[in-house]
Design a protein around this motif. Sequence first.
Motif, PDB file in Angstrom:
ATOM      1  N   LEU A   1      34.735 -58.794 -98.655  1.00  0.00           N
ATOM      2  CA  LEU A   1      33.556 -58.769 -99.389  1.00  0.00           C
ATOM      3  C   LEU A   1      33.592 -58.218-100.556  1.00  0.00           C
ATOM      4  O   LEU A   1      32.770 -58.643-101.437  1.00  0.00           O
ATOM      5  CB  LEU A   1      32.607 -58.200 -98.304  1.00  0.00           C
TER       6      LEU A   1
ATOM      7  N   TYR B   1      36.352 -68.368 -98.853  1.00  0.00           N
ATOM      8  CA  TYR B   1      37.761 -67.733 -98.073  1.00  0.00           C
ATOM      9  C   TYR B   1      38.265 -68.608 -97.154  1.00  0.00           C
ATOM     10  O   TYR B   1      37.379 -68.994 -96.107  1.00  0.00           O
ATOM     11  CB  TYR B   1      36.897 -66.422 -97.423  1.00  0.00           C
TER      12      TYR B   1
ATOM     13  N   ASP C   1      28.860 -57.472 -92.806  1.00  0.00           N
ATOM     14  CA  ASP C   1      27.909 -57.368 -93.857  1.00  0.00           C
ATOM     15  C   ASP C   1      26.700 -56.637 -93.077  1.00  0.00           C
ATOM     16  O   ASP C   1      26.041 -55.702 -93.670  1.00  0.00           O
ATOM     17  CB  ASP C   1      27.566 -58.541 -94.438  1.00  0.00           C
TER      18      ASP C   1
ATOM     19  N   PHE D   1      34.380 -66.601 -90.390  1.00  0.00           N
ATOM     20  CA  PHE D   1      32.868 -66.570 -90.991  1.00  0.00           C
ATOM     21  C   PHE D   1      31.995 -65.393 -90.143  1.00  0.00           C
ATOM     22  O   PHE D   1      31.304 -64.754 -90.706  1.00  0.00           O
ATOM     23  CB  PHE D   1      32.310 -68.053 -90.548  1.00  0.00           C
TER      24      PHE D   1
ATOM     25  N   LEU E   1      33.209 -62.008 -91.366  1.00  0.00           N
ATOM     26  CA  LEU E   1      32.636 -61.426 -92.860  1.00  0.00           C
ATOM     27  C   LEU E   1      31.090 -61.155 -92.532  1.00  0.00           C
ATOM     28  O   LEU E   1      30.638 -60.131 -92.924  1.00  0.00           O
ATOM     29  CB  LEU E   1      32.816 -62.573 -93.493  1.00  0.00           C
ATOM     30  N   LYS E   2      30.297 -62.092 -91.794  1.00  0.00           N
ATOM     31  CA  LYS E   2      28.886 -61.874 -91.743  1.00  0.00           C
ATOM     32  C   LYS E   2      28.531 -60.612 -90.935  1.00  0.00           C
ATOM     33  O   LYS E   2      27.618 -60.021 -91.349  1.00  0.00           O
ATOM     34  CB  LYS E   2      28.369 -63.029 -90.980  1.00  0.00           C
TER      35      LYS E   2
ATOM     36  N   GLN F   1      27.469 -65.612-103.134  1.00  0.00           N
ATOM     37  CA  GLN F   1      27.532 -66.419-101.755  1.00  0.00           C
ATOM     38  C   GLN F   1      29.098 -66.811-101.457  1.00  0.00           C
ATOM     39  O   GLN F   1      29.683 -67.035-102.416  1.00  0.00           O
ATOM     40  CB  GLN F   1      26.885 -67.707-101.900  1.00  0.00           C
ATOM     41  N   LEU F   2      29.414 -66.221-100.299  1.00  0.00           N
ATOM     42  CA  LEU F   2      30.601 -66.685 -99.757  1.00  0.00           C
ATOM     43  C   LEU F   2      30.809 -67.804 -98.636  1.00  0.00           C
ATOM     44  O   LEU F   2      29.911 -67.372 -97.728  1.00  0.00           O
ATOM     45  CB  LEU F   2      31.467 -65.314 -99.441  1.00  0.00           C
ATOM     46  N   THR F   3      31.580 -68.582 -98.717  1.00  0.00           N
ATOM     47  CA  THR F   3      31.630 -69.555 -97.785  1.00  0.00           C
ATOM     48  C   THR F   3      33.024 -69.606 -97.002  1.00  0.00           C
ATOM     49  O   THR F   3      34.112 -69.456 -97.760  1.00  0.00           O
ATOM     50  CB  THR F   3      31.184 -71.028 -97.918  1.00  0.00           C
TER      51      THR F   3
ATOM     52  N   VAL G   1      26.753 -64.455 -96.512  1.00  0.00           N
ATOM     53  CA  VAL G   1      27.905 -65.148 -95.967  1.00  0.00           C
ATOM     54  C   VAL G   1      27.549 -66.579 -95.344  1.00  0.00           C
ATOM     55  O   VAL G   1      26.618 -66.335 -94.563  1.00  0.00           O
ATOM     56  CB  VAL G   1      28.769 -64.052 -95.007  1.00  0.00           C
TER      57      VAL G   1
END
Lengths: 292, 189
Positions: free
Chosen positions: A63, A6, A88, A81, A84-85, A72-74, A119
């Motif tokens: 997501l 991302y 979730d 960051f 997104l985290k 896994q998304l970085t 994430v």
Amino acid sequence: MKYAFYPGCSLEVNAAAYDVSVRAVARVLGVELVELDDWNCCGATEYFSQDELTACAVIARNLALVEPSMNQLTAPCAACFLNLKKVDRLMAEHPDLGGKINEALAAGGLHYDPGRVRVRHLLEVIHTDVGEEAIKAKVVRPLTGLRVAPYYGCQVVRPYKDVDDPEYPVKMDELFRWLGAEVVDYPVKSHCCGGHMTQISEPEAFELIRRLLQSALEYDTDVIACLCPMCQLNMDAYQSRVNGMFNTSFHIPVLYFTQLLGLALGVPEKDLGFGKEIVSAGPVIHAKLAAC
Amino acid sequence: MSSTTRARKREWVDEVIAETPNGHRLRHCIQCGTCGGSCPNGAEMDYTPRAVFNLIVAGQKDKVLSSNTMWQCVSCYFCTARCPHQIPITDIMYTLKRMAIREGYGRTSDAPALAKAFTHYVDKYGRSFEMGLASRYHLLNRPLAAMKMGGMGFNMFKRGRMALTPSRIRQIDQLQAIIRKARQLGGAS
């Protein structure tokens, strides 16, 4: 190693140096980044100030777009960051809110099960997943003699405390030691750059930036390494205006940690976005690393 | 039903708690002041978070929402990370920002205008748009500051760090459908 990637809006234009250097070091380190197709803005801190549920739904769309084959998304930007985290986690811990977010996503034909995607910030991927041994094996141009102050800022290390220590993070310090740099034990490394305050009230914002630059100066820093487009923008693009406000003469280049990592890995400077920074890093880099 | 057990009237503190994930922790505040002491902008705040929590519990809605406290919050999460009672302080600041905007406070700061301009572009294009923000927010709200920023903007532009046109996502219809539904579920307009 394969991750959904991302990039976030900043990397498209103002942090283009981060974008090219992230992709370049990923190639050298064997990290496969698969850009999330048709990702949308995370809303930064601004959307949460207006409407929480919509902010969450806008973030959750990303997501939901992660292909089922990947878990896994970085993200390289600290704000992206964290958003997104956070969404979730919120969906997992608050099923009521999670249900509403999914109801909103359903209007776009999407669905997200909290916990499906892990994430990760890019620093974790490089420091922890690639790791010391693999990185050291690929260093061809050590950063010997270059005094680097690793600056983490806020949203990678707080509020969640599982990436690194929230007050005294060390992962970037370790990374730069592996690259042979002289790492500055930077006392303000997890202090705030002011975030969006530069857009709202300059006296407060510039004072926060001044503290970061002053500390870097006192520790004889050649270059500040950062991991967030907002931090880079504030310390770099506003540096001359901070000098104007406080009658200081700071001249400290601020680079993305991936630009310096790329140099150490032997990637040509032109492929790492050098020259896009307002306070030029060229002179100090060439002076310090010329002998290598 | 005993006539002595009446349902407690819903107070403002309950609304703040209801709008904040884990907001109930607010009731555990021990007034230690770690939050204000950890805040990079604490000295600029009318009331530090500790004092704000006391005012919230005391029902002092007008005092809190007309203060500058939440607009000074830069979301650094130092207070949240350090709070000994796990109060989601930064998230409570977001709740107060939303309440202040919704109820017509917040004219003491440019922050609401920035938030509005920013989300306008997210809703329209699916991406943020810095050049648009510069014109829509700065020129409209703070023309003097916009002039001072002009030189910096030019430097950014020269280095390819500023675009004149927005980036857009392909499936903007999908995003907008999600946004509409979320607004409807959240009761926002």
